[in-house]
Design an enzyme around this catalytic site. Structure first.
Site, short mmCIF file in Angstrom:
data_model
loop_
_atom_site.label_atom_id
_atom_site.label_comp_id
_atom_site.label_asym_id
_atom_site.label_seq_id
_atom_site.Cartn_x
_atom_site.Cartn_y
_atom_site.Cartn_z
N GLY A 178 0.83 -1.21 -0.07
CA GLY A 178 -0.14 -0.13 -0.08
C GLY A 178 0.98 1.30 -0.13
N GLY A 224 -0.49 4.89 -0.94
CA GLY A 224 -1.46 5.41 -0.43
C GLY A 224 -1.01 6.53 0.51
N GLN A 225 -1.87 7.16 1.14
CA GLN A 225 -1.45 8.53 2.04
C GLN A 225 -0.52 8.39 3.08
OE1 GLN A 225 -4.39 9.97 4.95
NE2 GLN A 225 -3.75 11.85 4.99
N ASP A 236 2.52 -1.84 -4.37
CA ASP A 236 1.14 -1.23 -4.32
C ASP A 236 0.03 -1.93 -5.45
OD1 ASP A 236 -0.06 1.52 -2.75
OD2 ASP A 236 -1.31 0.97 -4.97
N ARG A 242 -1.51 -0.27 -7.77
CA ARG A 242 -1.35 0.58 -8.84
C ARG A 242 0.10 0.87 -9.09
NH1 ARG A 242 -6.69 1.88 -7.37
NH2 ARG A 242 -5.83 2.97 -5.52
N ASP A 284 -1.32 -6.80 -5.72
CA ASP A 284 -2.72 -6.70 -5.00
C ASP A 284 -2.51 -7.88 -3.81
OD1 ASP A 284 -5.32 -7.25 -4.42
OD2 ASP A 284 -5.84 -7.83 -6.40
N TYR A 337 -15.96 -0.25 7.82
CA TYR A 337 -14.28 -0.18 8.03
C TYR A 337 -13.91 -0.24 9.70
CZ TYR A 337 -10.12 2.62 8.33
OH TYR A 337 -8.88 3.27 8.51
N LYS A 349 -11.63 -3.28 11.26
CA LYS A 349 -10.50 -2.86 11.90
C LYS A 349 -10.63 -3.26 13.32
CE LYS A 349 -7.87 -0.47 9.23
NZ LYS A 349 -6.83 -0.96 8.73
N1 SER Z 1 -8.85 8.72 8.44
C1 SER Z 1 -9.61 7.35 8.37
C2 SER Z 1 -11.13 7.60 7.80
O1 SER Z 1 -11.59 8.67 7.82
C3 SER Z 1 -10.03 6.74 9.77
O2 SER Z 1 -8.99 6.04 10.38
O3 SER Z 1 -11.82 6.59 7.24
#
Ligand code: SER
Length: 323
Positions: free
Chosen positions: A13, A16-17, A39, A41, A58, A148, A152
């Protein structure tokens, strides 16, 4: 186990950010050739491929994951690939599949192929509407109500299980919203706190998707990188929590971040148009009690809201200037 310069680290990943910034930081510390970026991509940011090894991966493809691990024999894996809160609500089955199967693939491959240490991020999203909102403790009512958050929380429990049953040295942090100038978030509820700076620096107004008094826990990226690497470098016996650590730095509302920006850019304007992300934000903590992280491995954030604003605006303005 402090990673030595000859050890290899795999970041899944990496586009990603968090992945972009973490890969960069790890390459600075350990040498670019020792940090494999992976990643789903190919990176838009050429620096990720040019500065060190890159693999298309992937994480749902277990064979390919094992192939990459066999090739590079990493001692540490950072598994950051996930669907965030707002995106996973729109695509619940895929969100669950990516967030859970991806984690299982990494944990199983780590056990089977001898990876010594795994990092996996959790989130404030593990908490829900029944959780105490102020100073949310480490151990409390959870009951997350987003896909999500459910993924988690389940993932945290599985990490602890792999630690107990397999002795896998897996470590995790419950990140608040992460804010940085080098990369953009994708599909989260806390994304507004990054977008707002970009609009302000571009001289535009910002339409916020949360109400002005919605308080959420947040953290500036340099603090998130420091926390992640401090956790990963701490001696194993100091890591008392093997599900995931609460981690705090600051808490603010859209109104407060706007005021912080306006101290530098007085003409900046924000309007409010709450959408479905408001319900998600309402179910999350407003602030976090992270005393376990502070006690177990000396966590201490460096940035508050105004210090972050100053730094964000400075760097974003520099990025806008022609090279
Ligand atoms: N920054 C994340 C979200 O907003 C929270 O872990 O989904």
């Amino acid at each position: 186990m402090q990673s030595t310069p000859s050890d290899t680290i795999l970041v899944i990943g990496a586009g990603g950010q968090l992945g972009l910034e973490l890969t960069h930081e790890l390459r600075q510390r350990y040498g670019a050739s020792h940090v494999v970026a992976a990643d789903v991509r190919a990176p838009k940011d050429a620096a990720t491929t040019e500065s060190g090894p890159f693999e298309l991966l992937d994480v749902l493809d277990k064979n390919r994951l094992e192939e990459v691990i066999r090739q590079y024999k990493p001692k540490q894996v950072y598994h950051l690939a996930a669907l965030l809160s707002a995106t996973a609500e729109k695509n619940p089955k895929f969100g669950w599949q990516l967030n859970m199967d991806g984690l299982f693939h990494v944990l199983d491959a780590a056990v089977d192929l001898g990876v010594q240490r795994v990092y996996w991020p959790s989130s404030i999203a593990v908490f829900g509407p029944d959780t105490p909102r102020e100073n949310t403790p480490q151990l409390t009512v959870m009951n997350p109500n987003t896909v999500y958050g459910i993924s988690k929380l389940a993932g945290e429990q599985w990490c602890e299980w792999y630690f107990r049953k397999h002795g896998l040295d897996v470590r995790s942090l419950r990140y608040p919203g992460l804010i940085g100038y080098k990369s953009l978030p994708g599909g989260g509820t806390t994304d507004y706190a990054v977008d707002i700076y970009h609009k302000a620096v571009a001289g535009q107004s910002y339409e916020c998707f949360l109400e002005e008094d919605t308080y959420l826990p947040m953290m500036y990226m340099p603090d998130a990188l420091k926390a992640t690497l401090d956790l990963m470098h701490a001696p194993a016996e100091q890591i008392k929590i093997r599900s995931s650590y609460n981690l705090g730095a600051m808490s603010f509302s859209p109104k407060e971040i706007t005021a912080s920006i306006q101290r530098h850019l007085p003409d900046f304007q924000v309007t409010y148009q709450p959408d479905s992300r408001q319900q998600i934000a309402n179910s999350w903590p407003a602030s976090i009690d992270d005393q376990h992280a502070r006690r177990d491995w000396n966590w201490q954030p460096d940035f508050d809201l105004d210090k972050m604003t100053q730094d964000m605006l400075l760097h974003l303005k520099q990025q806008l200037q022609p090279a």
